[in-house]
Design a protein around this motif. Sequence first.
Motif, PDB file in Angstrom:
ATOM      1  N   TRP A  88      36.754  67.159  -8.242  1.00  0.00           N
ATOM      2  CA  TRP A  88      36.650  66.196  -9.321  1.00  0.00           C
ATOM      3  C   TRP A  88      35.713  65.123  -8.880  1.00  0.00           C
ATOM      4  CZ3 TRP A  88      38.063  66.097 -14.082  1.00  0.00           C
ATOM      5  CH2 TRP A  88      39.088  66.800 -14.634  1.00  0.00           C
TER       6      TRP A  88
ATOM      7  N   GLU B  75      36.557  69.758 -19.370  1.00  0.00           N
ATOM      8  CA  GLU B  75      37.544  68.596 -18.933  1.00  0.00           C
ATOM      9  C   GLU B  75      37.963  67.832 -20.241  1.00  0.00           C
ATOM     10  OE1 GLU B  75      33.688  68.349 -16.390  1.00  0.00           O
ATOM     11  OE2 GLU B  75      34.089  68.525 -18.342  1.00  0.00           O
TER      12      GLU B  75
ATOM     13  N   LEU C  46      43.827  63.766 -16.192  1.00  0.00           N
ATOM     14  CA  LEU C  46      42.663  64.597 -16.356  1.00  0.00           C
ATOM     15  C   LEU C  46      43.026  66.021 -16.560  1.00  0.00           C
ATOM     16  CD1 LEU C  46      39.706  62.351 -15.140  1.00  0.00           C
ATOM     17  CD2 LEU C  46      41.002  62.360 -17.180  1.00  0.00           C
ATOM     18  N   SER C  47      42.386  66.867 -17.157  1.00  0.00           N
ATOM     19  CA  SER C  47      42.612  68.214 -17.152  1.00  0.00           C
ATOM     20  C   SER C  47      41.532  68.969 -17.137  1.00  0.00           C
ATOM     21  CB  SER C  47      43.370  68.868 -18.370  1.00  0.00           C
ATOM     22  OG  SER C  47      44.967  68.238 -18.571  1.00  0.00           O
ATOM     23  N   CYS C  48      41.114  69.956 -16.350  1.00  0.00           N
ATOM     24  CA  CYS C  48      40.085  70.945 -16.334  1.00  0.00           C
ATOM     25  C   CYS C  48      40.578  72.447 -16.451  1.00  0.00           C
ATOM     26  CB  CYS C  48      39.307  70.769 -14.999  1.00  0.00           C
ATOM     27  SG  CYS C  48      38.039  71.907 -14.580  1.00  0.00           S
TER      28      CYS C  48
ATOM     29  N   THR D  44      34.338  63.898 -18.941  1.00  0.00           N
ATOM     30  CA  THR D  44      35.256  63.088 -19.881  1.00  0.00           C
ATOM     31  C   THR D  44      35.335  61.663 -19.494  1.00  0.00           C
ATOM     32  OG1 THR D  44      37.416  62.628 -20.839  1.00  0.00           O
ATOM     33  CG2 THR D  44      37.188  63.601 -18.450  1.00  0.00           C
TER      34      THR D  44
ATOM     35  N   TYR E  48      34.028  61.415 -15.563  1.00  0.00           N
ATOM     36  CA  TYR E  48      34.750  62.358 -14.634  1.00  0.00           C
ATOM     37  C   TYR E  48      34.450  63.740 -15.034  1.00  0.00           C
ATOM     38  CZ  TYR E  48      37.208  58.448 -12.566  1.00  0.00           C
ATOM     39  OH  TYR E  48      37.617  57.412 -11.771  1.00  0.00           O
ATOM     40  N   TYR E  49      33.802  64.502 -13.889  1.00  0.00           N
ATOM     41  CA  TYR E  49      33.317  65.746 -14.249  1.00  0.00           C
ATOM     42  C   TYR E  49      34.212  66.600 -13.223  1.00  0.00           C
ATOM     43  CZ  TYR E  49      29.263  63.706 -15.757  1.00  0.00           C
ATOM     44  OH  TYR E  49      27.902  62.912 -16.728  1.00  0.00           O
ATOM     45  N   CYS E  50      34.599  67.941 -13.600  1.00  0.00           N
ATOM     46  CA  CYS E  50      35.160  68.897 -12.555  1.00  0.00           C
ATOM     47  C   CYS E  50      34.127  70.038 -12.235  1.00  0.00           C
ATOM     48  CB  CYS E  50      36.406  69.541 -13.037  1.00  0.00           C
ATOM     49  SG  CYS E  50      36.160  70.543 -14.396  1.00  0.00           S
TER      50      CYS E  50
END
Length: 126
Positions: free
Chosen positions: A36, A6, A20-22, A120, A93-95
């Motif tokens: 997410w 992330e 946000l990017s994963c 993140t 924040y987790y993916c």
Amino acid sequence: QQQLVESGGDLVQPGGSLRLSCVVSGYNLDHYVIGWFRQAPGKEREGVSCISIFGSTLYADSVKGRFTISKDNGKNTVYLHMGSLKPEDSGIYYCAAGPSRDPSICALATDEYDYWGRGTQVTALS
């Protein structure tokens, strides 16, 4: 090597936006559901949004109309666009990736996901 990474977390003022990017490695987005999740200090991890293999999406009531999940299979990346951020949106924040039971649906339960990134930090604070 299978991993989810992330990025994009930051400190923003309430009302602000973040993306946000994963980045997913070793998993094919054609075969996995991506979700997410977020966790605030002292609280349980909760589902925020997910996207199915076919691109169907699901949102927690608390973020509907403010957050948008999307994916780019060519880049092996899933995004979470967050708008009108509130202090209560703050947290890590987790993916996560999970096997698909039906290509047109996804779920926000943590036990539906087997593989997790490290997270993140997002902070919305005046």
